[in-house]
Design a protein around this motif. Sequence first.
Motif, mmCIF file in Angstrom:
data_model
loop_
_atom_site.group_PDB
_atom_site.id
_atom_site.type_symbol
_atom_site.label_atom_id
_atom_site.label_comp_id
_atom_site.label_asym_id
_atom_site.label_seq_id
_atom_site.Cartn_x
_atom_site.Cartn_y
_atom_site.Cartn_z
ATOM 1 N N LEU A 120 0.835 -1.199 0.000
ATOM 2 C CA LEU A 120 0.000 0.000 0.000
ATOM 3 C C LEU A 120 0.871 1.251 0.000
ATOM 4 O O LEU A 120 0.610 2.206 -0.726
ATOM 5 N N ILE A 121 1.923 1.238 0.809
ATOM 6 C CA ILE A 121 2.879 2.344 0.876
ATOM 7 C C ILE A 121 4.277 1.762 0.704
ATOM 8 O O ILE A 121 4.622 0.771 1.354
ATOM 9 N N SER A 122 5.079 2.369 -0.151
ATOM 10 C CA SER A 122 6.437 1.877 -0.399
ATOM 11 C C SER A 122 7.444 3.006 -0.238
ATOM 12 O O SER A 122 7.088 4.191 -0.259
ATOM 13 N N THR A 123 8.702 2.633 -0.089
ATOM 14 C CA THR A 123 9.767 3.630 -0.100
ATOM 15 C C THR A 123 9.924 4.160 -1.519
ATOM 16 O O THR A 123 9.392 3.589 -2.479
ATOM 17 N N LYS A 144 12.368 3.945 -3.291
ATOM 18 C CA LYS A 144 13.121 2.966 -4.074
ATOM 19 C C LYS A 144 12.296 1.718 -4.384
ATOM 20 O O LYS A 144 12.795 0.776 -4.989
ATOM 21 N N GLY A 145 11.040 1.721 -3.920
ATOM 22 C CA GLY A 145 10.154 0.613 -4.244
ATOM 23 C C GLY A 145 10.065 -0.481 -3.212
ATOM 24 O O GLY A 145 9.321 -1.444 -3.390
ATOM 25 N N ARG A 146 10.811 -0.355 -2.102
ATOM 26 C CA ARG A 146 10.728 -1.379 -1.063
ATOM 27 C C ARG A 146 9.426 -1.212 -0.296
ATOM 28 O O ARG A 146 9.052 -0.108 0.089
ATOM 29 N N GLY A 147 8.736 -2.288 -0.061
ATOM 30 C CA GLY A 147 7.432 -2.231 0.585
ATOM 31 C C GLY A 147 7.502 -1.811 2.037
ATOM 32 O O GLY A 147 8.366 -2.265 2.781
ATOM 33 N N GLY A 148 6.593 -0.938 2.433
ATOM 34 C CA GLY A 148 6.451 -0.568 3.833
ATOM 35 C C GLY A 148 7.278 0.623 4.257
ATOM 36 O O GLY A 148 8.420 0.793 3.832
ATOM 37 N N LEU A 149 6.676 1.480 5.088
ATOM 38 C CA LEU A 149 7.376 2.599 5.717
ATOM 39 C C LEU A 149 7.260 2.449 7.223
ATOM 40 O O LEU A 149 6.304 1.866 7.730
ATOM 41 N N SER A 150 8.214 3.001 7.942
ATOM 42 C CA SER A 150 8.172 2.936 9.399
ATOM 43 C C SER A 150 7.176 3.953 9.942
ATOM 44 O O SER A 150 6.811 4.925 9.267
ATOM 45 N N ASP A 151 6.767 3.727 11.160
ATOM 46 C CA ASP A 151 5.900 4.662 11.880
ATOM 47 C C ASP A 151 6.513 6.063 11.858
ATOM 48 O O ASP A 151 5.844 7.058 11.541
ATOM 49 N N ARG A 152 7.788 6.140 12.181
ATOM 50 C CA ARG A 152 8.474 7.440 12.260
ATOM 51 C C ARG A 152 8.509 8.132 10.901
ATOM 52 O O ARG A 152 8.302 9.350 10.805
#
Length: 402
Positions: A299-302, A304-312
């Motif tokens: 749903l959300i990626s960096t 660079k295309g890596r899946g997932g972002l941190s809470d921060r």
Amino acid sequence: MVRDFLLGFGDGLEAAEGYRAVRGFLKSYAGNEATYNSYRTHVERLLLWSLLVAGKPIVELRRRDAEAFMEFCLNPPSDWIGPVVKSRFLRLGSRKKLDTDSYIINEQWRPFSHTVAKRERKIAREAVATLPSRPYRMSQGSVAQVFAVCGSFFQHAIDEGLTEVNPFRAVKQKSIYKQRNTLDVASRSLTQLQWSYVIETAEQMAVANPLHERTLFIVATLFSMYLRVSDLVGRDNWRPTMGDIRRDSMGNWWFHVVGKGNKAAKISIRDDYIQNYLVRYRRHLQLSSLPSAHEKTSLISTLKGRGGLSDRHIRLLLQEVFDSTLVRMAQEGWNNDEIDQLRSASLHWLRHTSATFDAPHRDMKDLQADLRHNSLSTTQNTYYNSLDEQRAHSVKGLKIKN
């Protein structure tokens, strides 16, 4: 390091045994990082207090000790308080964390931390002034957590045969230390004007720099579905994907989520979000306009295309929008009363703001289901304040002098 610290206490304090009891208790919550960190904070303070202040083994604490600990937490000595939250240990090694890294004790860590309100920090930064000094004050939420966490620890100790009493459950007058407060959601919500500026600012940022299309999508997603940050970050057993946004046989859209307590739920989605924000973001990603039920794209990626972002990371993106909105409103001549709340705004405010706006137009049970409140009364007391309005109206026209 921990072993050496514990060995510094006399045998009568049973420091190592108390430490093992605390570790055993916390191990039960290792699967939920947020809960683990919160519980560790309180039970760690209790262990340190029992060793350094009370001078007795933690499992031998009694009701008077529990009351003394509560008084201590409400007014801890200055050398137990740090200016900000610090890590307990400092890692020695390369930028990337490795199993071979070594750690040293962080001399700056303290059991309690003095937090300055976000609004005060921003005002000081704007005025290029030093932050005002404030005495330590434990929030009512933290006071309630002390009772809950420490009470749970002693119940665990009883179950393990380490003690026979729960001193925190024995405290009769808990109201001395804590009070019940009704959430004043208005103080943690944006006004219609502020929200219109926030979403417009996010849209302008996306137009000026396509990298902010992701930021706009995050803002719209949080607001549209009353989400918590964990709903975007995911959990150990679940990571949100585009495929979690699904259309049913009636043409209605739902976001399937695993929320607090690992409870699966589905949240209804407004058409405006699908048509104007989801489609826009997916086209930016060069995906089809709408997701399929089995799509695995994060749903959300960096970037660079890596899946997932941190809470921060997500909070920092939101803060950039709030900061830009604040500057924009000030430049356009809005007075301080209109923009002041933005100095305190945080990610979770979008959930409160959206629910506040939607409550007059939605059935209470429908809103409860999408907010995922366990109790209907929570939704009613927080967002349906018709009784407050009636009460205020009843006194508004009364005269002081007849």
